[in-house]
Design a protein around this motif. Structure first.
Motif, PDB file in Angstrom:
ATOM      1  N   ALA A  49       0.808  -1.217   0.000  1.00 49.27           N
ATOM      2  CA  ALA A  49       0.000   0.000   0.000  1.00 49.27           C
ATOM      3  C   ALA A  49       0.845   1.272   0.000  1.00 49.27           C
ATOM      4  N   GLY A  50       2.175   1.119   0.058  1.00 44.41           N
ATOM      5  CA  GLY A  50       3.044   2.280   0.002  1.00 44.41           C
ATOM      6  C   GLY A  50       3.296   2.963   1.332  1.00 44.41           C
ATOM      7  N   ALA A  51       3.126   2.234   2.440  1.00 47.33           N
ATOM      8  CA  ALA A  51       3.389   2.820   3.757  1.00 47.33           C
ATOM      9  C   ALA A  51       4.867   3.162   3.906  1.00 47.33           C
ATOM     10  N   ASP A  52       5.158   4.132   4.753  1.00 48.57           N
ATOM     11  CA  ASP A  52       6.533   4.550   4.996  1.00 48.57           C
ATOM     12  C   ASP A  52       7.188   3.736   6.102  1.00 48.57           C
ATOM     13  N   SER A  53       6.373   3.263   7.059  1.00 44.26           N
ATOM     14  CA  SER A  53       6.936   2.587   8.231  1.00 44.26           C
ATOM     15  C   SER A  53       5.999   1.496   8.714  1.00 44.26           C
ATOM     16  N   PHE A  54       6.549   0.604   9.550  1.00 40.66           N
ATOM     17  CA  PHE A  54       5.797  -0.507  10.119  1.00 40.66           C
ATOM     18  C   PHE A  54       6.114  -0.570  11.608  1.00 40.66           C
ATOM     19  N   TRP A  55       5.081  -0.641  12.441  1.00 41.22           N
ATOM     20  CA  TRP A  55       5.229  -0.528  13.893  1.00 41.22           C
ATOM     21  C   TRP A  55       4.606  -1.724  14.595  1.00 41.22           C
ATOM     22  N   LEU A  56       5.235  -2.147  15.690  1.00 37.40           N
ATOM     23  CA  LEU A  56       4.662  -3.157  16.563  1.00 37.40           C
ATOM     24  C   LEU A  56       4.451  -2.582  17.953  1.00 37.40           C
ATOM     25  N   ALA A  57       3.360  -2.984  18.582  1.00 34.78           N
ATOM     26  CA  ALA A  57       3.122  -2.608  19.973  1.00 34.78           C
ATOM     27  C   ALA A  57       4.008  -3.431  20.899  1.00 34.78           C
ATOM     28  N   ASP A  58       4.248  -2.915  22.103  1.00 33.47           N
ATOM     29  CA  ASP A  58       5.071  -3.613  23.097  1.00 33.47           C
ATOM     30  C   ASP A  58       4.247  -3.824  24.361  1.00 33.47           C
ATOM     31  N   ARG A 116      10.690   1.622   7.305  1.00 28.14           N
ATOM     32  CA  ARG A 116      11.206   1.964   8.624  1.00 28.14           C
ATOM     33  C   ARG A 116      10.470   1.115   9.660  1.00 28.14           C
ATOM     34  N   LEU A 117      11.158   0.757  10.740  1.00 26.29           N
ATOM     35  CA  LEU A 117      10.609  -0.161  11.734  1.00 26.29           C
ATOM     36  C   LEU A 117      10.585   0.506  13.101  1.00 26.29           C
ATOM     37  N   GLY A 118       9.399   0.540  13.721  1.00 28.08           N
ATOM     38  CA  GLY A 118       9.273   1.212  15.006  1.00 28.08           C
ATOM     39  C   GLY A 118       8.555   0.380  16.045  1.00 28.08           C
ATOM     40  N   ILE A 119       8.808   0.707  17.307  1.00 31.82           N
ATOM     41  CA  ILE A 119       8.067   0.141  18.436  1.00 31.82           C
ATOM     42  C   ILE A 119       7.136   1.228  18.939  1.00 31.82           C
ATOM     43  N   GLY A 120       5.852   0.938  18.969  1.00 31.81           N
ATOM     44  CA  GLY A 120       4.901   1.976  19.328  1.00 31.81           C
ATOM     45  C   GLY A 120       3.969   1.579  20.483  1.00 31.81           C
ATOM     46  N   VAL A 121       4.369   1.757  21.714  1.00 35.46           N
ATOM     47  CA  VAL A 121       5.679   2.194  22.200  1.00 35.46           C
ATOM     48  C   VAL A 121       6.126   1.270  23.317  1.00 35.46           C
ATOM     49  N   ALA A 126      15.506   1.962  12.174  1.00 39.79           N
ATOM     50  CA  ALA A 126      14.815   1.766  13.450  1.00 39.79           C
ATOM     51  C   ALA A 126      14.335   3.091  14.043  1.00 39.79           C
ATOM     52  N   ILE A 127      13.167   3.034  14.673  1.00 36.72           N
ATOM     53  CA  ILE A 127      12.609   4.158  15.417  1.00 36.72           C
ATOM     54  C   ILE A 127      12.254   3.655  16.808  1.00 36.72           C
ATOM     55  N   LEU A 128      12.614   4.418  17.827  1.00 36.94           N
ATOM     56  CA  LEU A 128      12.295   4.058  19.206  1.00 36.94           C
ATOM     57  C   LEU A 128      11.108   4.885  19.681  1.00 36.94           C
ATOM     58  N   GLY A 129       9.955   4.223  19.811  1.00 36.59           N
ATOM     59  CA  GLY A 129       8.806   4.852  20.449  1.00 36.59           C
ATOM     60  C   GLY A 129       8.861   4.591  21.939  1.00 36.59           C
ATOM     61  N   LEU A 130       8.733   5.664  22.732  1.00 32.40           N
ATOM     62  CA  LEU A 130       8.847   5.554  24.191  1.00 32.40           C
ATOM     63  C   LEU A 130       7.635   6.173  24.877  1.00 32.40           C
ATOM     64  N   GLY A 131       7.236   5.571  26.000  1.00 32.21           N
ATOM     65  CA  GLY A 131       6.179   6.131  26.828  1.00 32.21           C
ATOM     66  C   GLY A 131       6.347   5.670  28.260  1.00 32.21           C
ATOM     67  N   THR A 132       5.445   6.097  29.110  1.00 35.62           N
ATOM     68  CA  THR A 132       5.529   5.698  30.517  1.00 35.62           C
ATOM     69  C   THR A 132       5.082   4.267  30.729  1.00 35.62           C
ATOM     70  N   GLY A 133       4.307   3.713  29.764  1.00 35.15           N
ATOM     71  CA  GLY A 133       3.769   2.377  29.942  1.00 35.15           C
ATOM     72  C   GLY A 133       2.442   2.403  30.682  1.00 35.15           C
ATOM     73  N   GLU A 134       1.979   1.214  31.056  1.00 39.06           N
ATOM     74  CA  GLU A 134       0.691   1.072  31.729  1.00 39.06           C
ATOM     75  C   GLU A 134       0.850   0.167  32.948  1.00 39.06           C
TER      76      GLU A 134
END
Length: 374
Positions: A26-35, A83-88, A114-122
């Motif tokens: 589909a022409g996406a720029d990046s692909f992300w997985l949840a953590d 591009r590959l990212g963790i979200g987040v 690689a892209i590093l997605g960061l957050g406080t978590g749950e």
């Protein structure tokens, strides 16, 4: 494009492979997985009685570890190198030195993708596993500082005081790829986290923002913090993670939104959002939603009772819904409020019918293609 990497019957990463192929085609720029260690949605209603996808994914809590899975994905799919990212990921249950190593490794192996997605978590991914859930924002800020200190050390020994992650003659010698470390995209919503984002992030990457005007206000806060820190506010990419419910017709989508599994997703929304739609959050008006929910502890009858009065309008405020043309119109409003990079995760699997959920793949791919033209 984003994906929730839940184990699939037969071939563990089948949904990840399929989603990556859709993103590439589909022409996406990046692909992300949840953590996640377990699902943020209640397992009690994730059965074939309520959601068709349970026939393929029998346990909604069986999340694949994302860094390992992204490494496999990078090696398996070589036609279009997204591009590959963790979200987040979060800075509580995973030591930030290990996160710094994981993302730097992926960055080297993928030649800078690689892209590093960061957050406080749950709470659900920390407290049940013995990780202290107090002061999550302070822990986040210290974790981020630890990652930066190691990356910027150039191999010198690092000693750094911290209430959470002290370093004593720590060494980090993995190199950046061609002089560039992975970008850090921060998921933030509240004022303190928005200020941290403005001071340190390469992109603002909130999840489950609810209205375009909320996004515009948050972006203003991020840019003000960047300016106060002497940074160029325009250098921070305005991004977000959307969930999209689509299908072949409006009737199919509305039927899915009326189902118990989709309604249960509303427990992840804060009390103030419920109140805007004339209903009370079952955990109280000040409920934070996703950040403090423990969905694995709720039984079926409790979930059904909590969510029986959830109106469709409440869900439509938190996710994109409709045919591809309708979804693109919704994203265009966000664009007009400052958004420049949308990561979209297909929530159409929340359909009670497995066939309808799978059939939504084509309209979802159409959404990804059309986003590039916005």
């Amino acid at each position: 494009m984003g994906e929730l990497p839940v184990n699939v019957r037969g071939v563990a990463a089948a949904s990840v492979d399929a989603s990556y192929q859709i993103a590439a085609a589909a022409g996406a720029d990046s692909f992300w997985l949840a953590d996640h260690l377990n699902s943020p949605y209640p397992r009690a209603v994730a059965s074939t009685q309520y959601v068709g996808a349970a026939r393929l994914m029998p346990d909604i809590d069986a999340y694949l570890e994302p860094w390992t899975t992204l490494g496999r994905t990078a090696g398996r799919h070589r036609i279009r190198r997204l591009r590959l990212g963790i979200g987040v990921t979060d800075t509580g249950r995973r030591n930030p030195a290990v996160t710094a190593q994981a993302v730097a490794t992926l960055h080297l192996l993928t030649r800078g993708r690689a892209i590093l997605g960061l957050g406080t978590g749950e709470r659900e991914g920390n407290e049940p596993y013995g990780v202290d859930w107090s002061r999550p924002v302070t822990r986040f800020e210290e974790g981020l500082a630890t990652i930066r200190a190691l990356w910027d050390s150039k191999g010198a020994l690092v000693t750094r005081d911290s209430p959470f992650f002290p370093l004593h003659n720590a060494v980090f010698t993995l190199p950046p790829y061609r002089g560039r470390w992975p970008e850090i995209w921060i998921a933030s919503h509240a004022p303190r986290m928005l200020r941290i984002t403005g001071r340190h992030a390469d992109a603002w990457f909130p999840v489950l923002l609810f209205r375009p005007q909320d996004y515009a206000a948050g972006l203003d806060a991020v840019r003000s913090a960047a300016s106060d820190a002497g940074r160029d506010p325009a250098a921070i990419r305005p991004a977000t993670l959307f969930f999209a419910m689509t299908g072949r017709s409006r009737d199919e989508i509305d039927e899915a939104l009326a189902g118990p599994f989709a309604k249960a997703a509303a427990l992840n929304l804060p009390g103030e959002v419920w109140a805007r739609h004339g209903v009370a959050h079952p955990m109280g008006p000040k409920a934070s939603g996703l950040q403090d929910l423990l969905p694995q502890a709720l039984d079926e009858q409790t979930v059904l009772a909590m969510t029986k009065d959830v109106p469709a309008a409440l869900l439509k405020e938190s996710i994109l819904t409709g045919t591809p043309a309708e979804v693109i119109e919704q994203v265009a409003v966000w664009r007009d409020h400052g958004l420049r990079y949308a990561v979209v995760c297909n929530a159409s699997a929340m359909q009670p019918s497995l066939y309808r959920g799978l059939a939504a793949t084509l309209p979802f791919a159409s959404i990804i293609r059309r986003l590039r033209r916005l």
